[in-house]
Design a protein around this motif. Structure first.
Motif, PDB file in Angstrom:
ATOM      1  N   PRO A  90      24.162  20.443 -15.149  1.00 24.64           N
ATOM      2  CA  PRO A  90      22.775  20.368 -15.655  1.00 24.64           C
ATOM      3  C   PRO A  90      22.271  18.930 -15.770  1.00 24.64           C
ATOM      4  O   PRO A  90      21.062  18.707 -15.814  1.00 24.64           O
ATOM      5  N   ASP A  91      23.168  17.953 -15.807  1.00 20.46           N
ATOM      6  CA  ASP A  91      22.743  16.548 -15.906  1.00 20.46           C
ATOM      7  C   ASP A  91      22.401  15.956 -14.535  1.00 20.46           C
ATOM      8  O   ASP A  91      22.109  14.757 -14.441  1.00 20.46           O
ATOM      9  N   GLY A  92      22.468  16.796 -13.488  1.00 15.78           N
ATOM     10  CA  GLY A  92      22.113  16.298 -12.156  1.00 15.78           C
ATOM     11  C   GLY A  92      23.192  15.436 -11.526  1.00 15.78           C
ATOM     12  O   GLY A  92      22.939  14.745 -10.533  1.00 15.78           O
ATOM     13  N   LYS A  93      24.378  15.482 -12.094  1.00 14.35           N
ATOM     14  CA  LYS A  93      25.502  14.724 -11.515  1.00 14.35           C
ATOM     15  C   LYS A  93      26.621  15.687 -11.121  1.00 14.35           C
ATOM     16  O   LYS A  93      26.730  16.779 -11.696  1.00 14.35           O
ATOM     17  N   PRO A  94      27.449  15.277 -10.165  1.00 17.83           N
ATOM     18  CA  PRO A  94      28.547  16.156  -9.747  1.00 17.83           C
ATOM     19  C   PRO A  94      29.414  16.572 -10.942  1.00 17.83           C
ATOM     20  O   PRO A  94      29.757  15.733 -11.777  1.00 17.83           O
ATOM     21  N   ASP A  95      29.713  17.860 -11.027  1.00 18.92           N
ATOM     22  CA  ASP A  95      30.626  18.370 -12.051  1.00 18.92           C
ATOM     23  C   ASP A  95      32.044  18.220 -11.488  1.00 18.92           C
ATOM     24  O   ASP A  95      32.532  19.060 -10.737  1.00 18.92           O
TER      25      ASP A  95
END
Lengths: 208, 208
Positions: A90-95
């Motif tokens: 959800p933070d727009g970064k790769p999980d």
């Protein structure tokens, strides 16, 4: 009565436990496709006895290279936001936790594609893999919070990378060009077979 | 003002009229996919400038071989009832008129795959081809009475034949193994790109 495991069974079971790798267990989806229908699909991709021998050779050649293959594919994915974003949180970064969990199963898929008998358990796990790319099951196995889908367009189109880049790995152990060619054709057919099965949960009722 | 046609335009237009070959006309479906989305799919199959050069070479190599390629594929289809039956009429026998009509367009598809610019007209015709395999448009063009569908499973799995058998045709004009390899990789990518687009009308809303 105790039965001695075959060398192949040892090779399949002698792997570290992979979270979510539910092959052959009751946790896996049941495929509505029968083994008879699978045989028709094998005929459709052009699978022959010679391909069976070639994929067994490929299993040996690719042994130990599976992670490098997945790394090379992940590298392509990482270059394109339209491919990478299905792994974003959800933070727009790769999980990264999700990526690492999926990667272990992706690596295992390479070995399985070359080694597993194609029976109902195999069909069931292909159904499971397909579902894990759709809203029905994406994120569930890994309790992740990435987008609920890998669109079919990218699953299908990316197969081209999986097919075309495999050849360099098949050529790494000194086999003749003819042997590499045969292994690559068998690899192509096997990949198209699994991709076909993965597409089932994406398809409108009655059209698959 | 009269403009002299380029050699390529002549090559594209200097063909007998093919019934139902509605490329670039208002009779063709409109694809909801944009050219920008197409560029993302090209990246996903791994398409490069070198592939563009290789497919242009393939266009030359395959010129005149298109019908032999389709004949070889049709021969595989004819060997398996589960593939052949989508061409059967209500009498349970092959509809030869329908088969002949579709074949002309299939032959043309080989040339188009190597030669056409990938623009909106190209996208529109891929959509049209996809639809003509589904109940929305199968039989319509040729006023035929065959089953209303080619199931996606067979469209996808058969692509393996179209990919693996192309190599022998690419090798028929004396090119080096490296050139054949490059042409075959470009062919594989191009086929996977069109297959991906053909799958769109089969797919559940929001999952493609």
């Amino acid at each position: 009565m105790t039965r001695v495991a075959t060398a192949e069974e040892n090779a399949m079971n002698d792997m570290p436990v992979i979270h979510g790798y539910d092959y052959g267990t009751a946790r896996t989806a049941h495929s509505p496709i029968t083994v008879d229908e699978l045989r028709m699909l094998e005929q459709t991709v052009g699978w022959t006895k010679a391909d069976g021998e070639a994929i067994a050779m490929a299993a040996e050649v690719l042994a130990g290279q599976e992670e490098a293959m997945v790394d090379s594919w992940r590298s392509v994915i990482g270059e394109h936001e339209h491919l990478a974003k299905w792994f974003f949180g959800p933070d727009g970064k790769p999980d990264e936790t999700y990526k690492a969990a999926v990667k272990k199963r992706f690596v295992r898929w390479v070995a399985d594609l070359c080694r597993r008998n194609r029976d109902q358990a195999w069909l069931d796990y292909q159904e499971e893999i397909g579902l894990r790319h759709t809203p029905a099951k994406k994120n569930v196995t890994d309790h992740a919070n990435t987008p609920p889908l890998v669109p079919l367009r990218y699953l299908m189109a990316f197969t081209s990378i999986v097919v075309t880049t495999a050849k360099q790995f098949l050529a790494k152990k000194g086999h003749s060009p003819e042997e590499v060619e045969r292994m690559h054709a068998a690899w192509t057919k096997a990949v198209m077979l699994t991709l076909t099965l993965w597409s089932r949960p994406y398809t409108k009722e009655g059209l698959w």
